[in-house]
Scaffold this motif. Sequence first.
Motif, PDB file in Angstrom:
ATOM      1  N   ASN A 157      28.960  46.025 -33.036  1.00 10.42           N
ATOM      2  CA  ASN A 157      28.891  46.774 -31.759  1.00 10.42           C
ATOM      3  C   ASN A 157      29.782  45.882 -30.972  1.00 10.42           C
ATOM      4  N   THR A 162      31.907  48.842 -26.516  1.00 14.20           N
ATOM      5  CA  THR A 162      30.246  49.529 -27.296  1.00 14.20           C
ATOM      6  C   THR A 162      29.344  48.494 -25.967  1.00 14.20           C
ATOM      7  N   GLN A 178      26.723  50.979 -23.769  1.00 14.49           N
ATOM      8  CA  GLN A 178      24.879  50.266 -23.606  1.00 14.49           C
ATOM      9  C   GLN A 178      24.534  49.826 -22.514  1.00 14.49           C
ATOM     10  N   GLY A 228      23.576  45.887 -29.517  1.00 12.16           N
ATOM     11  CA  GLY A 228      23.673  46.666 -30.868  1.00 12.16           C
ATOM     12  C   GLY A 228      22.723  48.327 -30.956  1.00 12.16           C
ATOM     13  N   THR A 283      26.785  53.552 -34.224  1.00 11.54           N
ATOM     14  CA  THR A 283      28.488  53.113 -34.468  1.00 11.54           C
ATOM     15  C   THR A 283      28.219  54.337 -36.130  1.00 11.54           C
TER      16      THR A 283
END
Length: 409
Positions: A16, A20, A24, A114, A118
């Motif tokens: 992550n 990414t 989030q 995380g 993914t």
Amino acid sequence: NNNNNNNNNNKWELENDFRTLLNQCTFQSFLFLLHQLRDVQTVTWVEEFIQPNIVWRESELRAEWKSDPNNYVNGKFVEPTAAEQQQQQQTGGGGRRPNSSSSSSQLLKYHGLGAINTTLFPSWEDFFLELLKMEPEIWTIPSTKAHIPEYELEINPASLCSRMISVREQIAREWVNDLEAIARMSRTYLDSYYWDQNKNAQQQQQQQKQKQKQETEESTTDDVPVRAAAAAAVGNLFFLEWDPTQEEGSDVKPSPLRKGNFDLLSLLTTQEAIHRVLTKEEEESCWDETTTKNKNNNNNNNHNHAATATAGWLFLEQFYTDRTESHFVGTQRYSRSDDFLNELLSTPPSRVHVDQSTYLIDPTKFADSILRQREQVALEWKEVARASPKEHIVIRQQMLNKLIETTTT
């Protein structure tokens, strides 16, 4: 050797990454705004589409562990049982259709790295591209009260994409300043740490002198300069609430979860810095005789350097591995990046055995290396955050086409 280096780089590559994490934080902030507007049906729909990859701990799933605060960060990771999954669904944790009148979002409860799947969305833009492929849906929301009629709710993925992209750009603008702050804090972190140690030592000395009733001028020395220096070294985080130096036309208020976003950003930059230091130490520990076969005089020096680097790498890898789950995986409390660095700085020198030799490793050296790398990471990601609006151009074009297509039909 090239293949080995590539494998090493892949080993310490974050799954992550920065973009990414930006996704989030965008999803969490957007869901928070929807929840504030009591649009719980859209919250549920969006979260079902995201399918977050959240790691649960025992203390978060089972009531008997909730009384132990240490399990919040030390509890081992578990997979929810069938009964626990059903209970989460009944409380709005997932698997609910958007005709419900209440929602309890997993993402809104989660503070950690995380959370993005993914496997489902390998790159940051995949989520938005897949979202734009979805067709609008109309849901009939039944009423639970006789005097309130049922109503229809339209969920337009293209419209949701437009709103989330706007949130993503605002967070990216904030992170330009936040990453500069993290870089500054990295430069002054060691000074701050030693100021704090000095302050604590002074306080302990004063307490001992007070107990012994030996009040002298030295025992009543004012430590205000020490506190001021420590505060200046850490940096003023008032800008997370409101920045009085904002340029005209900028966002008046910060994004709703900015404090949490800043903490996660600091944690990810620290983890990336650790991975870069580990990669560098691992590369330096790879000593190849074929590259020095014509330099016999330097073979011993090269071997000693490689052995020393190997010892340092073994120490840092073990130290990091022992704390990966407790500091970087799953739900975390705030300031876990500082906790990791403070634990590293407070660790006494360690002996590491390599090739029947013993090496004394100074953890302070690695703390300094990590902080230097974190400063570099923050400055690199600052430019990535600054360029985020340009990266959105393709998505905005497809989004506009989808909105036009939807209105014409």
